[in-house]
Scaffold this motif. Structure first.
Motif: not given
Ligand code: FAD
Ligand code: 2MC
Length: 379
Positions: A123-126, A136, A138, A152-153, A156, A167, A169, A209
């Motif tokens: 979970c990288l992309t937001e 990012l 988060t 939020s991501k 995923i 994750v 963050a 998401a």
């Protein structure tokens, strides 16, 4: 220098090829159409060792090199691109927890990931941070013995059907140095999943998401050190990009194999399509470029295995080149099938749809060019 595969590599390749032809290929069209995440088959892949190919043996993985793993992933992708690609993401997540997590954290998750008892997501992309991943938002706030996650991501892979999330963050200030990486149980209170995205391809794995609403996780779920999360995420992706490139090569091979058979059977103007020189030349170019891509992927894997300082740029080159080539080969194969290539009765349109996303995810091919150019201009 020896370009031949050794006995062990040939054995891995054979077992992956068997699994692809018996357990993946016969079902790939149905999984695509029905949007089925084939959990039972993924667990069978665990029995074969495919869920922890380059996960260290100390954590139950096979401890293979990236080069050996690439040989396996390529074969798996000839059976089902989308399922093989999910397996590569799971491998990346398991490797990250094994490599950067404490012994306790790794012991808690990794052996179960390798067996397939639990599956992972990365979970990288937001919504607001895609290519510019270091922006990012988060946040993870440390409160006593826990971190509290909010944010939020987006996009995923596996989300909603997986059990453990890695994750990225923010624990510090803006930019990459403020990012940390965490292991988050997928069912922790406050983890919420969006609708399953309707996608062009990669339909045998869900994409959703994720929202984190005051999600509390033990402080021990931090991977490595605070502020190192972006570097860990990028290290994971170096291998991930080789993996996606191998899925691209495997897909191209499957498309070429289908086209090679078809042009010898299909007759027009009183002769097999294969007798037309333009068809022959098209096939010759497809094969030539496929072989070039495969060799580049293996070179990048070798560079990563040997800790070469330019390995990241080679991973980016392999990902850019193999995924562009794969889309073109699949599209050319579809063209050789004529109208039949456009029908779902044949695998070509699925190969084109599945191959397309590899030019976008795990870093777009424009981001790959950015990484390559930075290395080139630094030298
Ligand atoms: P943007 O970053 O908004 O880019 C839009 C366009 O602008 C692209 O063409 C891009 O190349 C271009 N662009 C951006 N910056 C520049 C620049 N500086 N110079 C030139 N061009 C530029 N992410 C995860 O973290 N985990 C997952 O499991 C995951 N799975 C995915 C599965 C699918 C099916 C898809 C589609 C995506 C997935 N992703 C995942 C997200 C994926 O990594 C991102 O979509 C990708 O990194 C691009 O981000 P973006 O979509 O926000 O596009
Ligand atoms: N290995 C180790 N460290 C790395 C690294 C790597 N491959 N790449 C970067 N870093 C370090 C880098 O050394 C730097 O630290 P330091 O200043 O101490 O040297 C830090 O990370 C920041 O790097 P940059 O200055 O290069 O960061 P920048 O923000 O300029 O750009 C970029 C980084 C664009 C390359 C990165 O944001 C990127 O890869 N974006 C694409 C996002 C992406 O690939 N998403 C994929 C999501 S997953 C997915 O799609 C799936 C399907 C699973």
């Amino acid at each position: 220098m020896d370009f031949a595969l050794n006995e062990q590599q040939l054995a891995f390749q054979d077992s992956a090829r068997d699994f692809a032809s018996s357990r993946l290929a016969p079902f790939a069209a149905e999984w695509d159409l029905e949007e089925t995440f084939p959990l039972a088959t993924i667990r069978e892949a665990g029995d074969m060792g495919f869920l922890g190919l380059y996960t260290p043996e100390s954590h139950g993985g096979l401890g293979l090199s990236r080069l050996d793993s690439a040989i396996v992933f390529e074969e798996l992708a000839t059976g089902c691109t989308s399922t093989a690609a999910y397996l590569t993401i799971h491998n990346m997540v398991s490797w990250m927890i094994a490599s950067f997590g404490s012994a306790t954290l790794a012991g808690e998750w990794v052996p179960r990931m390798v067996s397939g008892e639990v599956l992972g997501s990365y979970c990288l992309t937001e919504p607001g941070a895609g290519s510019d991943a270091a922006s990012l938002k988060t946040r993870a706030e440390k409160k006593g013995e826990v971190y509290v996650l909010n944010g939020s991501k987006m996009f995923i892979s596996g989300a909603g059907s997986t059990d453990v999330l890695v994750v990225m963050a923010r624990t510090g200030g803006p930019g990459p140095k403020g990012v940390s990486a965490f292991v988050v149980p997928a069912n922790a209170p406050g983890v919420q999943y969006g609708k399953k995205e309707k996608k062009m391809g990669w339909n045998s794995q869900p994409t959703r998401a994720i929202t984190f609403d005051n999600v509390e996780i033990p402080a021990g779920n931090l991977l490595g050190e605070e502020g190192m999360g972006f570097a860990y995420a990028m290290k994971g992706l170096d291998g991930g990009r080789i993996n996606i490139a191998t899925c691209a090569v495997g897909t191209a091979q499957a498309a070429l194999n289908a086209a090679q058979r078809y042009v010898q059977e299909r007759q027009q103007f009183g002769q097999p399509l294969a007798d037309f020189q333009t068809v022959q030349f098209r096939l010759a170019d497809m094969l030539t470029e496929l072989v070039a891509a495969r060799q580049m992927v293996r070179l990048a894997a070798f560079k990563l295995d040997s800790g070469s300082s330019d390995a990241s740029a080679y991973c980016a080159m392999a990902k850019r080149f193999a995924t562009d080539l794969s889309f073109n080969v699949a599209n050319n194969a579809l063209q050789l099938f004529g109208g039949y290539g456009y029908l779902k009765d044949f695998p070509l349109e699925r190969h084109v749809r599945d191959a397309r996303v590899h030019q976008i995810l795990e870093g777009t091919n424009e981001v790959m060019r950015m990484i390559i150019a930075r290395q080139l201009l630094k030298d």
